[in-house]
Motif scaffolding. Structure first.
Motif, PDB file in Angstrom:
ATOM      1  N   PRO A 173     -26.677 -37.005 -18.518  1.00 24.19           N
ATOM      2  CA  PRO A 173     -25.847 -38.175 -18.231  1.00 24.19           C
ATOM      3  C   PRO A 173     -26.037 -38.751 -16.826  1.00 24.19           C
ATOM      4  O   PRO A 173     -25.182 -39.485 -16.340  1.00 24.19           O
ATOM      5  CB  PRO A 173     -24.432 -37.616 -18.414  1.00 24.19           C
ATOM      6  N   ASP A 174     -27.162 -38.452 -16.176  1.00 25.08           N
ATOM      7  CA  ASP A 174     -27.401 -38.970 -14.838  1.00 25.08           C
ATOM      8  C   ASP A 174     -27.211 -40.490 -14.821  1.00 25.08           C
ATOM      9  O   ASP A 174     -27.699 -41.198 -15.690  1.00 25.08           O
ATOM     10  CB  ASP A 174     -28.822 -38.607 -14.398  1.00 25.08           C
ATOM     11  N   ASN A 175     -26.496 -40.991 -13.823  1.00 25.56           N
ATOM     12  CA  ASN A 175     -26.175 -42.419 -13.757  1.00 25.56           C
ATOM     13  C   ASN A 175     -27.403 -43.314 -13.767  1.00 25.56           C
ATOM     14  O   ASN A 175     -27.317 -44.468 -14.179  1.00 25.56           O
ATOM     15  CB  ASN A 175     -25.363 -42.730 -12.500  1.00 25.56           C
ATOM     16  N   GLY A 176     -28.544 -42.826 -13.322  1.00 24.84           N
ATOM     17  CA  GLY A 176     -29.756 -43.637 -13.296  1.00 24.84           C
ATOM     18  C   GLY A 176     -30.422 -43.789 -14.652  1.00 24.84           C
ATOM     19  O   GLY A 176     -31.378 -44.551 -14.786  1.00 24.84           O
ATOM     20  N   HIS A 177     -29.938 -43.096 -15.665  1.00 25.11           N
ATOM     21  CA  HIS A 177     -30.534 -43.161 -16.998  1.00 25.11           C
ATOM     22  C   HIS A 177     -29.869 -44.262 -17.805  1.00 25.11           C
ATOM     23  O   HIS A 177     -28.635 -44.339 -17.876  1.00 25.11           O
ATOM     24  CB  HIS A 177     -30.393 -41.815 -17.715  1.00 25.11           C
ATOM     25  N   ILE A 178     -30.668 -45.071 -18.425  1.00 21.83           N
ATOM     26  CA  ILE A 178     -30.151 -46.180 -19.230  1.00 21.83           C
ATOM     27  C   ILE A 178     -29.258 -45.629 -20.337  1.00 21.83           C
ATOM     28  O   ILE A 178     -29.606 -44.681 -21.031  1.00 21.83           O
ATOM     29  CB  ILE A 178     -31.313 -47.000 -19.813  1.00 21.83           C
ATOM     30  N   GLY A 179     -28.097 -46.228 -20.475  1.00 22.69           N
ATOM     31  CA  GLY A 179     -27.131 -45.805 -21.480  1.00 22.69           C
ATOM     32  C   GLY A 179     -26.116 -44.801 -20.974  1.00 22.69           C
ATOM     33  O   GLY A 179     -25.117 -44.554 -21.633  1.00 22.69           O
ATOM     34  N   ALA A 180     -26.365 -44.235 -19.794  1.00 24.49           N
ATOM     35  CA  ALA A 180     -25.403 -43.282 -19.232  1.00 24.49           C
ATOM     36  C   ALA A 180     -24.151 -44.043 -18.789  1.00 24.49           C
ATOM     37  O   ALA A 180     -24.206 -45.215 -18.437  1.00 24.49           O
ATOM     38  CB  ALA A 180     -26.009 -42.537 -18.043  1.00 24.49           C
ATOM     39  N   VAL A 240     -17.816 -32.891 -24.455  1.00 28.21           N
ATOM     40  CA  VAL A 240     -17.876 -31.740 -23.550  1.00 28.21           C
ATOM     41  C   VAL A 240     -18.352 -30.502 -24.315  1.00 28.21           C
ATOM     42  O   VAL A 240     -18.224 -30.422 -25.536  1.00 28.21           O
ATOM     43  CB  VAL A 240     -16.500 -31.478 -22.890  1.00 28.21           C
ATOM     44  N   SER A 241     -18.858 -29.538 -23.573  1.00 28.41           N
ATOM     45  CA  SER A 241     -19.290 -28.291 -24.203  1.00 28.41           C
ATOM     46  C   SER A 241     -18.217 -27.212 -24.133  1.00 28.41           C
ATOM     47  O   SER A 241     -18.266 -26.251 -24.902  1.00 28.41           O
ATOM     48  CB  SER A 241     -20.568 -27.775 -23.537  1.00 28.41           C
ATOM     49  N   PRO A 298     -17.990 -31.130 -15.279  1.00 31.77           N
ATOM     50  CA  PRO A 298     -18.548 -30.320 -16.356  1.00 31.77           C
ATOM     51  C   PRO A 298     -19.598 -31.100 -17.137  1.00 31.77           C
ATOM     52  O   PRO A 298     -19.494 -32.322 -17.301  1.00 31.77           O
ATOM     53  CB  PRO A 298     -17.331 -30.014 -17.232  1.00 31.77           C
ATOM     54  N   ASP A 299     -20.617 -30.406 -17.596  1.00 35.21           N
ATOM     55  CA  ASP A 299     -21.710 -30.979 -18.376  1.00 35.21           C
ATOM     56  C   ASP A 299     -22.479 -32.031 -17.597  1.00 35.21           C
ATOM     57  O   ASP A 299     -23.096 -32.930 -18.176  1.00 35.21           O
ATOM     58  CB  ASP A 299     -21.190 -31.529 -19.715  1.00 35.21           C
ATOM     59  N   GLU A 300     -22.453 -31.924 -16.268  1.00 35.65           N
ATOM     60  CA  GLU A 300     -23.210 -32.793 -15.373  1.00 35.65           C
ATOM     61  C   GLU A 300     -22.768 -34.256 -15.422  1.00 35.65           C
ATOM     62  O   GLU A 300     -23.523 -35.161 -15.052  1.00 35.65           O
ATOM     63  CB  GLU A 300     -24.721 -32.696 -15.656  1.00 35.65           C
ATOM     64  N   VAL A 301     -21.551 -34.517 -15.894  1.00 38.51           N
ATOM     65  CA  VAL A 301     -21.019 -35.884 -15.918  1.00 38.51           C
ATOM     66  C   VAL A 301     -20.603 -36.257 -14.501  1.00 38.51           C
ATOM     67  O   VAL A 301     -19.864 -35.526 -13.849  1.00 38.51           O
ATOM     68  CB  VAL A 301     -19.819 -36.005 -16.885  1.00 38.51           C
TER      69      VAL A 301
END
Length: 145
Positions: free
Chosen positions: A79-86, A11-12, A133-136
């Motif tokens: 961390p968008d769910n569509g990104h590999i590794g997210a 987190v930031s 927070p942090d777009e999670v």
């Protein structure tokens, strides 16, 4: 037997993240704890880093670990769910509407209406995602009654 002890989320802003996850879960907050030194540097690969750790203990004993890295020149990921590794935490709450109301008071809104899963291991669960927070993306689940 293997079991999940915690899920770590970088987190930031420890204060904002703690408020969000506490509101979502009503879990017990432990910390923040400041960690630094050679062992932390070796484990993380960040020389000179200090990590502020806050743990939220959920009802089943699993922890959410919020880690704020201070003094590390680390890039922010999307961390968008569509990104590999997210990855995203999926948290079972007793009352999804009550959790959403507490989060709304902090300015966090669901990304859709509450839905009900119709197949697989979540069949019958009510669920919704909230941008934390942090777009999670955090998935809230409520068990079938």
């Amino acid at each position: 037997m293997p079991r999940l002890h915690h899920i770590g989320i970088t987190v930031s802003d420890t204060v904002a993240a703690t408020a969000f996850y506490r509101a979502a879960t009503e879990g017990e907050v432990i910390g923040p704890l400041a960690k630094s030194g050679p062992a932390v540097e070796a484990a993380t690969g960040y020389p000179g880093v200090e990590i502020l750790l806050t743990f939220i203990r959920l009802a089943d004993g699993v922890f959410l670990e919020l880690a704020e890295y201070r003094g590390a020149d680390a890039p922010r990921i999307d961390p968008d769910n569509g990104h590999i590794g997210a990855a995203h935490p999926a948290i079972v709450v007793p009352d999804i509407e009550a959790s959403l109301a507490r989060l709304a008071a902090l300015g966090h809104r669901p990304l859709s209406q509450i839905m009900t899963a119709t197949a697989g291991p979540l069949e019958g669960y009510r669920y919704v995602y909230v941008l934390g927070p942090d777009e999670v993306r955090v998935e809230l689940l409520q068990e079938p009654h």
